[in-house]
Enzyme design. Sequence first.
Site, PDB file in Angstrom:
ATOM      1  N   HIS A  48       0.802  -1.223   0.000  1.00  0.00           N
ATOM      2  CA  HIS A  48       0.000   0.000   0.000  1.00  0.00           C
ATOM      3  C   HIS A  48       0.836   1.276   0.000  1.00  0.00           C
ATOM      4  O   HIS A  48       0.271   2.371   0.005  1.00  0.00           O
ATOM      5  CB  HIS A  48      -0.957   0.000   1.204  1.00  0.00           C
ATOM      6  CG  HIS A  48      -2.007  -1.054   1.133  1.00  0.00           C
ATOM      7  ND1 HIS A  48      -2.918  -1.138   0.105  1.00  0.00           N
ATOM      8  CD2 HIS A  48      -2.280  -2.100   1.949  1.00  0.00           C
ATOM      9  CE1 HIS A  48      -3.721  -2.177   0.301  1.00  0.00           C
ATOM     10  NE2 HIS A  48      -3.360  -2.782   1.406  1.00  0.00           N
ATOM     11  N   ARG A  73       7.312  -5.722   3.232  1.00  0.00           N
ATOM     12  CA  ARG A  73       6.070  -6.332   2.750  1.00  0.00           C
ATOM     13  C   ARG A  73       6.024  -6.193   1.236  1.00  0.00           C
ATOM     14  O   ARG A  73       5.862  -5.092   0.705  1.00  0.00           O
ATOM     15  CB  ARG A  73       4.837  -5.673   3.371  1.00  0.00           C
ATOM     16  CG  ARG A  73       3.552  -6.279   2.812  1.00  0.00           C
ATOM     17  CD  ARG A  73       2.347  -6.048   3.688  1.00  0.00           C
ATOM     18  NE  ARG A  73       1.820  -4.696   3.616  1.00  0.00           N
ATOM     19  CZ  ARG A  73       0.620  -4.344   4.087  1.00  0.00           C
ATOM     20  NH1 ARG A  73      -0.152  -5.255   4.674  1.00  0.00           N
ATOM     21  NH2 ARG A  73       0.209  -3.097   4.005  1.00  0.00           N
ATOM     22  N   ASP A  87      17.180 -10.852  -2.451  1.00  0.00           N
ATOM     23  CA  ASP A  87      18.482 -10.532  -3.034  1.00  0.00           C
ATOM     24  C   ASP A  87      18.927  -9.104  -2.729  1.00  0.00           C
ATOM     25  O   ASP A  87      20.132  -8.837  -2.623  1.00  0.00           O
ATOM     26  CB  ASP A  87      18.469 -10.764  -4.545  1.00  0.00           C
ATOM     27  CG  ASP A  87      18.664 -12.221  -4.922  1.00  0.00           C
ATOM     28  OD1 ASP A  87      18.864 -13.052  -4.016  1.00  0.00           O
ATOM     29  OD2 ASP A  87      18.625 -12.537  -6.125  1.00  0.00           O
ATOM     30  N   GLU A 152      -5.849 -12.351   6.531  1.00  0.00           N
ATOM     31  CA  GLU A 152      -6.652 -11.137   6.355  1.00  0.00           C
ATOM     32  C   GLU A 152      -8.066 -11.407   5.853  1.00  0.00           C
ATOM     33  O   GLU A 152      -8.789 -10.462   5.526  1.00  0.00           O
ATOM     34  CB  GLU A 152      -5.952 -10.209   5.369  1.00  0.00           C
ATOM     35  CG  GLU A 152      -4.512  -9.881   5.724  1.00  0.00           C
ATOM     36  CD  GLU A 152      -3.892  -8.902   4.756  1.00  0.00           C
ATOM     37  OE1 GLU A 152      -4.163  -7.703   4.902  1.00  0.00           O
ATOM     38  OE2 GLU A 152      -3.152  -9.343   3.853  1.00  0.00           O
ATOM     39  N   ASP A 178      -8.525  -5.503   6.347  1.00  0.00           N
ATOM     40  CA  ASP A 178      -9.083  -6.379   5.320  1.00  0.00           C
ATOM     41  C   ASP A 178      -9.991  -7.441   5.926  1.00  0.00           C
ATOM     42  O   ASP A 178     -11.013  -7.810   5.321  1.00  0.00           O
ATOM     43  CB  ASP A 178      -7.955  -7.038   4.531  1.00  0.00           C
ATOM     44  CG  ASP A 178      -7.332  -6.100   3.520  1.00  0.00           C
ATOM     45  OD1 ASP A 178      -8.032  -5.701   2.576  1.00  0.00           O
ATOM     46  OD2 ASP A 178      -6.150  -5.748   3.669  1.00  0.00           O
TER      47      ASP A 178
END
Length: 266
Positions: A48, A73, A87, A152, A178
């Site tokens: 988000h 996230r 990575d 969620e 959510d």
Amino acid sequence: MPSPKNHFKAALKARLPQIGLWLNMGEALTAEIAGHAGFDWLVIDGEHGPNDLRSILAQLQALATSPSEVVVRPPIGETWVIKQMLDIGARTLLVPMVDSAEQARELVRAVHYPPRGVRGVGAAVARASAFNSIPDYAETAADEICLIVQAETMAAIRDLENIAAVDGVDGVFIGPADLSADMGYLGRMEAPEVQEVIEKAIGTIVKSGKAAGILTFSESLNRHYLDLGASFVAVGADVTEFSGALRSLAGRYGRGGGIGKQRSGY
């Protein structure tokens, strides 16, 4: 030389309460400021927040000297996305919208090299290994990678015991916004029906032996969740704290900050 120790993962294993903050601004400088504010963990939000691979990399670099552990996230739990995040140096991933144990098992595979998983081998040219300065990175990376999955939806709640039981999942994070929307309570996560589901979910996760986490902007709820056994709780976001502080400052001078109001010059 092994991979550097992930203190956040160790704290979750020891059930030490960890207080966190969400980073949604997508800027290295504000991330660096937050990194010295005293939080145990910080979430660079690719779901988000206005983030891409390079902005997440810049924030990881800015937070390299921070005492706060960094959680990333990704926007989605796809194997190729996870490979790139690892990575560039992410050691703890918080993967959104995990609805089943099968999905959680695939994520475990995504964060491990073969034969346990499917992570592509390319760390010799990656920041994760300090550009091959950690010669045994590939052999030791799994010990310090922390995987947190987000529950969620009610589908996730129904399969929560199985999700929490997946070997390789270090914690389960309840996404209250959510979840409440999925339950038909959009914007009303404090509804008693939603709170009942959240409280039971935290109990299920804790009983499984895994760490339970959550984010709200309510101090009373956050303290309540800590009392229930949640061990990693995010208590705010950089955007809301910044915008709230600016509105408060403007308000002290009689400015409401509303769109369309006449502006005064200086």
